[in-house]
Scaffold this motif. Structure first.
Motif, PDB file in Angstrom:
ATOM      1  N   GLU A 281       0.774  -1.384  -0.034  1.00 20.31           N
ATOM      2  CA  GLU A 281       0.312  -0.326   0.142  1.00 20.31           C
ATOM      3  C   GLU A 281       1.155   1.244  -0.069  1.00 20.31           C
ATOM      4  O   GLU A 281       1.772   1.578   0.958  1.00 20.31           O
ATOM      5  CB  GLU A 281      -1.215   0.298   1.297  1.00 20.31           C
ATOM      6  CG  GLU A 281      -2.098  -1.050   1.356  1.00 20.31           C
ATOM      7  CD  GLU A 281      -2.813  -0.647   2.364  1.00 20.31           C
ATOM      8  OE1 GLU A 281      -3.100  -0.463   2.554  1.00 20.31           O
ATOM      9  OE2 GLU A 281      -3.828  -1.964   2.788  1.00 20.31           O
ATOM     10  N   GLN A 282       0.526   2.487  -0.889  1.00 20.58           N
ATOM     11  CA  GLN A 282       1.185   3.580  -0.907  1.00 20.58           C
ATOM     12  C   GLN A 282       1.500   4.271   0.603  1.00 20.58           C
ATOM     13  O   GLN A 282       2.420   4.375   0.622  1.00 20.58           O
ATOM     14  CB  GLN A 282       0.092   4.646  -1.805  1.00 20.58           C
ATOM     15  CG  GLN A 282       1.062   5.791  -2.326  1.00 20.58           C
ATOM     16  CD  GLN A 282       2.402   5.409  -2.877  1.00 20.58           C
ATOM     17  OE1 GLN A 282       2.868   4.726  -3.460  1.00 20.58           O
ATOM     18  NE2 GLN A 282       3.660   6.211  -2.885  1.00 20.58           N
ATOM     19  N   ARG A 283       0.655   4.063   1.599  1.00 22.57           N
ATOM     20  CA  ARG A 283       0.521   4.903   2.567  1.00 22.57           C
ATOM     21  C   ARG A 283       1.401   3.919   3.283  1.00 22.57           C
ATOM     22  O   ARG A 283       2.270   4.942   4.164  1.00 22.57           O
ATOM     23  CB  ARG A 283      -0.668   4.469   3.441  1.00 22.57           C
ATOM     24  CG  ARG A 283      -0.879   3.326   3.382  1.00 22.57           C
ATOM     25  CD  ARG A 283      -2.489   3.221   4.484  1.00 22.57           C
ATOM     26  NE  ARG A 283      -2.691   1.875   5.049  1.00 22.57           N
ATOM     27  CZ  ARG A 283      -3.756   1.764   5.582  1.00 22.57           C
ATOM     28  NH1 ARG A 283      -3.958   2.380   6.416  1.00 22.57           N
ATOM     29  NH2 ARG A 283      -4.047   0.087   5.889  1.00 22.57           N
ATOM     30  N   LEU A 284       1.838   3.608   3.463  1.00 20.80           N
ATOM     31  CA  LEU A 284       3.474   2.038   3.986  1.00 20.80           C
ATOM     32  C   LEU A 284       4.853   2.614   3.609  1.00 20.80           C
ATOM     33  O   LEU A 284       5.415   2.877   3.944  1.00 20.80           O
ATOM     34  CB  LEU A 284       3.113   0.799   3.656  1.00 20.80           C
ATOM     35  CG  LEU A 284       2.253   0.078   4.964  1.00 20.80           C
ATOM     36  CD1 LEU A 284       2.153  -1.012   4.666  1.00 20.80           C
ATOM     37  CD2 LEU A 284       2.798  -0.001   5.692  1.00 20.80           C
ATOM     38  N   LEU A 285       4.514   2.614   1.703  1.00 22.23           N
ATOM     39  CA  LEU A 285       5.618   2.834   1.157  1.00 22.23           C
ATOM     40  C   LEU A 285       6.067   4.529   1.523  1.00 22.23           C
ATOM     41  O   LEU A 285       7.119   4.720   1.591  1.00 22.23           O
ATOM     42  CB  LEU A 285       5.306   2.613  -0.487  1.00 22.23           C
ATOM     43  CG  LEU A 285       4.971   1.089  -1.010  1.00 22.23           C
ATOM     44  CD1 LEU A 285       4.654   1.123  -2.270  1.00 22.23           C
ATOM     45  CD2 LEU A 285       6.179   0.572  -0.404  1.00 22.23           C
ATOM     46  N   THR A 286       5.182   5.476   2.004  1.00 23.36           N
ATOM     47  CA  THR A 286       5.211   6.770   2.386  1.00 23.36           C
ATOM     48  C   THR A 286       6.319   6.580   3.168  1.00 23.36           C
ATOM     49  O   THR A 286       7.309   7.529   3.639  1.00 23.36           O
ATOM     50  CB  THR A 286       3.584   7.055   2.341  1.00 23.36           C
ATOM     51  OG1 THR A 286       3.343   7.304   0.635  1.00 23.36           O
ATOM     52  CG2 THR A 286       3.609   8.764   2.429  1.00 23.36           C
ATOM     53  N   ARG A 287       5.600   5.863   3.909  1.00 21.64           N
ATOM     54  CA  ARG A 287       5.963   5.261   5.706  1.00 21.64           C
ATOM     55  C   ARG A 287       7.681   5.384   5.451  1.00 21.64           C
ATOM     56  O   ARG A 287       8.614   5.885   6.188  1.00 21.64           O
ATOM     57  CB  ARG A 287       5.000   5.196   6.689  1.00 21.64           C
ATOM     58  CG  ARG A 287       4.196   5.678   6.827  1.00 21.64           C
ATOM     59  CD  ARG A 287       3.254   4.911   7.484  1.00 21.64           C
ATOM     60  NE  ARG A 287       1.902   6.142   8.041  1.00 21.64           N
ATOM     61  CZ  ARG A 287       1.177   6.986   6.855  1.00 21.64           C
ATOM     62  NH1 ARG A 287       1.200   6.745   6.048  1.00 21.64           N
ATOM     63  NH2 ARG A 287       0.277   7.441   7.935  1.00 21.64           N
ATOM     64  N   PHE A 288       8.028   4.560   4.570  1.00 23.52           N
ATOM     65  CA  PHE A 288       9.218   3.454   4.715  1.00 23.52           C
ATOM     66  C   PHE A 288       9.977   4.716   4.349  1.00 23.52           C
ATOM     67  O   PHE A 288      11.251   4.379   4.675  1.00 23.52           O
ATOM     68  CB  PHE A 288       9.276   2.495   3.518  1.00 23.52           C
ATOM     69  CG  PHE A 288       8.364   1.249   4.294  1.00 23.52           C
ATOM     70  CD1 PHE A 288       7.750   1.325   5.642  1.00 23.52           C
ATOM     71  CD2 PHE A 288       7.811   0.491   3.361  1.00 23.52           C
ATOM     72  CE1 PHE A 288       7.450   0.433   5.976  1.00 23.52           C
ATOM     73  CE2 PHE A 288       7.058  -0.784   3.821  1.00 23.52           C
ATOM     74  CZ  PHE A 288       7.319  -0.812   4.969  1.00 23.52           C
ATOM     75  N   LYS A 289       9.843   6.019   3.103  1.00 25.87           N
ATOM     76  CA  LYS A 289      10.592   6.935   3.175  1.00 25.87           C
ATOM     77  C   LYS A 289      10.931   7.961   4.643  1.00 25.87           C
ATOM     78  O   LYS A 289      11.675   9.166   4.034  1.00 25.87           O
ATOM     79  CB  LYS A 289       9.695   7.458   2.001  1.00 25.87           C
ATOM     80  CG  LYS A 289       9.745   6.334   0.406  1.00 25.87           C
ATOM     81  CD  LYS A 289       9.160   6.967  -1.007  1.00 25.87           C
ATOM     82  CE  LYS A 289       8.981   6.357  -1.655  1.00 25.87           C
ATOM     83  NZ  LYS A 289       8.216   6.564  -2.431  1.00 25.87           N
ATOM     84  N   TRP A 290      10.262   8.217   5.460  1.00 26.36           N
ATOM     85  CA  TRP A 290       9.825   8.930   6.246  1.00 26.36           C
ATOM     86  C   TRP A 290      11.551   9.353   7.184  1.00 26.36           C
ATOM     87  O   TRP A 290      11.912  10.708   7.000  1.00 26.36           O
ATOM     88  CB  TRP A 290       8.444   8.605   7.048  1.00 26.36           C
ATOM     89  CG  TRP A 290       7.375   9.139   7.652  1.00 26.36           C
ATOM     90  CD1 TRP A 290       7.580   9.868   5.674  1.00 26.36           C
ATOM     91  CD2 TRP A 290       6.260   9.215   7.891  1.00 26.36           C
ATOM     92  NE1 TRP A 290       5.720   9.884   5.839  1.00 26.36           N
ATOM     93  CE2 TRP A 290       5.368   9.760   7.303  1.00 26.36           C
ATOM     94  CE3 TRP A 290       6.302   8.029   8.847  1.00 26.36           C
ATOM     95  CZ2 TRP A 290       4.055   9.083   7.933  1.00 26.36           C
ATOM     96  CZ3 TRP A 290       5.220   8.605   9.542  1.00 26.36           C
ATOM     97  CH2 TRP A 290       3.965   9.182   8.566  1.00 26.36           C
ATOM     98  N   GLY A 291      11.631   7.866   6.489  1.00 25.60           N
ATOM     99  CA  GLY A 291      13.417   8.170   7.389  1.00 25.60           C
ATOM    100  C   GLY A 291      14.958   8.645   6.769  1.00 25.60           C
ATOM    101  O   GLY A 291      14.892   8.804   6.280  1.00 25.60           O
ATOM    102  N   PHE A 292      15.425   7.265   6.859  1.00 29.33           N
ATOM    103  CA  PHE A 292      16.741   6.998   5.730  1.00 29.33           C
ATOM    104  C   PHE A 292      16.440   5.474   5.558  1.00 29.33           C
ATOM    105  O   PHE A 292      16.044   5.022   6.282  1.00 29.33           O
ATOM    106  CB  PHE A 292      18.287   7.138   6.703  1.00 29.33           C
ATOM    107  CG  PHE A 292      19.183   7.668   6.029  1.00 29.33           C
ATOM    108  CD1 PHE A 292      19.401   8.508   4.845  1.00 29.33           C
ATOM    109  CD2 PHE A 292      20.213   6.850   6.358  1.00 29.33           C
ATOM    110  CE1 PHE A 292      20.667   8.483   4.495  1.00 29.33           C
ATOM    111  CE2 PHE A 292      21.424   6.748   5.866  1.00 29.33           C
ATOM    112  CZ  PHE A 292      21.541   7.437   4.890  1.00 29.33           C
TER     113      PHE A 292
END
Length: 471
Positions: A281-292
């Motif tokens: 899901e895109q909402r998870l992929l977005t969160r995976f990119k929050w950090g490093f």
């Protein structure tokens, strides 16, 4: 700008309408709907937020959107102030051995386990769980090189201050066998050493999936999610296996949000970068990119040499420098295959009573891993022999039969038989125009001399090493 006919609450509602235009519905509901305006004195807008994590998250992710809207609706000089409710402190309750066993079973359960989450018992605040870490995976045992320096440095920064750095989540990606699991577990080991009270858990995604399925079957999904939400550091290995599992993704989304909101540390590993993941899901992929998201690369030559030496030292084996260099030169695969080739080399030498040499290493490498090697030719061997023995090609090919020249030809014949597919007649014809019997005699003479003369054996092995390393 606010006017006399509007209250600050009315203006805040207008702000929310504008904010909603610049955020997803999910983000708006989670991060902005819970905010309550408390006061506006013409300069400072006071907003009540559920906890300190909201302040951190809004300031980090949404202030570029929020600030211009606030300035437009309340005035350019408006400043934000957050009001955070006080959290009631609870006294930890010490639990007994039975509780500890229950938790550890829950951590390792598969699809057959039937363990309820003990954290739902009223009054229990802290029960230490088994972090499921391998004590061999530490930062000290990790060989650092240019290929992994960035990942290692980011991992150590996270371990020193879990949940408080910009590296949350820390998403480590790279091909199989490059050390992702090692770094991820090393973070957990370092955290447990520095902060023993923290709840740390390492779990491969396939085990997480099995636990989720079991929780659904047993109608214990809230307990499952609540268990993971109580962690301080969650390490998920092989996050790419979440693909195509919408139910598990939804559960993990809730766990991720809660932990991140609470400033808890998330560490994930994958064989793909976040942008390469599919069926998530895109909402998870977005969160995976929050950090490093640092990447592990194939080890360079210098790092491979250090890996081989470190592994050999751990095995208590003395590996000659030329063998180390040969393995580093020819194995272009991952760290796991480098270690496997060395272990195989040591085992063959031990079980068969052979000396660890370049020749043995060559045979092991051919059997256990693929490596880059151009075809070795008789001409190449002659060239290396002449270079090593300081003979010109003209002298080597001349009719002269001095001891030095004769021995050089014999060495060339011996190595040609060992490392080319040419028949003995072809070898003899290419080296001095000799017949196959002369080649056989030369090979036997060189082999016997190597067994009785260590200096000569070293010379031949050095020539052989040069032939192989430049092949």
């Amino acid at each position: 700008m606010i006017d006399n006919n509007q209250t600050y609450s009315d203006v805040w509602q207008n702000c929310l309408m504008r904010i909603k235009e610049h955020t997803s519905n999910e983000e708006f509901v989670k991060w902005f709907q819970p905010i309550v305006p408390l006061d506006f004195d013409g300069v400072t807008l006071k907003l009540k937020v559920p906890n300190e994590s909201y302040v951190y998250h809004i300031e980090k992710h949404f202030i570029p959107v929020l600030r211009p809207i606030i300035h437009q609706m309340f005035g350019m000089k408006t400043k934000l102030r957050y009001a955070v409710p006080k959290v009631e402190q609870h006294t930890p309750v010490v639990t007994g051995e039975a509780d500890m066993t229950a938790i550890n079973k829950f951590v390792t359960q598969s699809d057959t386990a039937n363990i309820k989450n003990p954290f739902i018992i009223p009054g229990i605040r802290r029960v230490m769980i088994d972090p499921q870490l391998n004590p061999n995976y530490t930062f000290d045992s990790f060989v650092v090189g240019e290929c992994n320096q960035l990942c290692r440095s980011a991992g150590l920064a996270v371990a020193l201050n879990p949940g408080k750095t910009a590296f949350n989540p820390l998403y480590i990606f790279g091909d199989s066998g490059l050390g992702k699991t090692h770094i991820a577990q090393a973070i957990g080991m370092e955290v447990k050493q520095r902060y023993p009270q923290m709840q740390v858990l390492y779990v491969p995604m396939n085990r997480f999936q099995a636990q989720f399925q079991n929780a659904v079957l047993k109608k214990e999904l809230p307990d499952f999610i609540h268990f993971y939400q109580m962690l301080d550091v969650l390490i998920i290995d092989d996050i790419q296996e979440l693909a195509g599992k919408p139910g598990t993704q939804n559960a993990f989304f809730n766990i991720f949000n809660h932990l991140h909101l609470s400033n808890k540390q998330l560490i994930m590993t994958s064989d793909k970068s976040p942008v390469e993941l599919k069926d998530i899901e895109q909402r998870l992929l977005t969160r995976f990119k929050w950090g490093f998201s640092p990447q592990l690369l194939l080890p360079d030559y210098k790092t491979k040499v250090q890996i081989i030496k470190t592994k050999a030292n751990k095995l208590g084996i003395d590996v000659p420098e030329e063998v180390v260099e040969f393995l580093a030169d020819h194995i272009t695969a991952n760290v796991r295959e480098i270690e496997g080739a060395l272990s195989s080399l040591v085992a063959n030498a031990s079980f068969l009573g052979k000396k660890i040499s370049v020749s043995l290493a060559k045979e092991i490498v051919k059997v256990y891993v693929q490596y880059n090697q151009r075809e070795i030719t008789i001409d190449r061997i002659k060239s290396v022999v002449c270079e090593y023995m300081n003979l010109s090609p003209e002298v080597f090919e001349s009719p002269k039969r001095t001891r030095e020249i004769a021995q050089a030809r014999q060495i060339a014949m011996y190595l040609s038989k060992q490392h080319t597919k040419a028949p003995l007649t072809s070898i003899g014809a290419a080296i001095g125009g000799k017949n196959h019997a002369t080649v056989l005699h030369a090979c036997k003479a060189i082999s016997n001399l190597m067994e009785t003369d260590k200096v000569f054996r070293h010379q031949v092995e050095e020539i052989e090493k040069r032939v192989l390393s430049q092949s």
